[in-house]
Design a protein around this motif. Structure first.
Motif, PDB file in Angstrom:
ATOM      1  N   THR A   7       0.862  -1.181   0.000  1.00 23.81           N
ATOM      2  CA  THR A   7       0.000   0.000   0.000  1.00 23.81           C
ATOM      3  C   THR A   7       0.897   1.229   0.000  1.00 23.81           C
ATOM      4  O   THR A   7       1.763   1.368   0.863  1.00 23.81           O
ATOM      5  CB  THR A   7      -0.932   0.008   1.224  1.00 23.81           C
ATOM      6  N   ARG A   9       0.956   5.276   0.208  1.00 25.56           N
ATOM      7  CA  ARG A   9       0.151   6.427   0.624  1.00 25.56           C
ATOM      8  C   ARG A   9       1.039   7.646   0.718  1.00 25.56           C
ATOM      9  O   ARG A   9       2.243   7.549   0.852  1.00 25.56           O
ATOM     10  CB  ARG A   9      -0.481   6.154   1.986  1.00 25.56           C
ATOM     11  N   ASP A  14      -2.560   7.580  -4.276  1.00 30.72           N
ATOM     12  CA  ASP A  14      -2.364   6.423  -3.407  1.00 30.72           C
ATOM     13  C   ASP A  14      -2.820   5.167  -4.133  1.00 30.72           C
ATOM     14  O   ASP A  14      -3.752   5.201  -4.940  1.00 30.72           O
ATOM     15  CB  ASP A  14      -3.189   6.571  -2.121  1.00 30.72           C
ATOM     16  N   ARG A  35      -6.487   4.962  -5.693  1.00 32.33           N
ATOM     17  CA  ARG A  35      -7.535   5.722  -5.017  1.00 32.33           C
ATOM     18  C   ARG A  35      -8.452   6.417  -6.018  1.00 32.33           C
ATOM     19  O   ARG A  35      -9.643   6.602  -5.789  1.00 32.33           O
ATOM     20  CB  ARG A  35      -6.911   6.744  -4.072  1.00 32.33           C
TER      21      ARG A  35
END
Length: 90
Positions: A7, A9, A14, A35
């Motif tokens: 992941t 971010r 993201d 995202r």
């Protein structure tokens, strides 16, 4: 089956990337989800000693799935690779 999840971010876009590994890692499938709603799936399948079938598909948010790549890659004896594509429009 072995899998990994990454992941990312804190950047403009993201994303999460999940990969499932098969056959000792010689065959795998990766699913990327941004995202923004963009998604991409890559299938990387070993079909011979030095031969791989690769497909990549993607979709934009609210879009339909489209093929980016459908090919067979051959590892040549001289270390180079030969690519045969099957994704040209008909």
């Amino acid at each position: 089956m072995v899998w990994s999840k990454l992941t990312v971010r804190g950047i403009d876009n993201d994303r999460t990337i999940v990969t499932h590994y098969y056959c000792g890692g010689e065959t795998w499938m990766t699913h990327r989800m941004d995202r923004s709603g963009y998604e991409e799936i890559i299938h990387h399948t070993k079909i011979g000693e030095d031969t791989w079938h690769i497909t990549r598909t993607h979709k934009e948010i609210y879009g339909t799935w489209k093929i980016n790549l459908n090919c067979v890659i051959y590892n040549m004896p001289d270390g180079s690779q030969r690519e045969v594509r099957f994704d040209s429009p008909t």
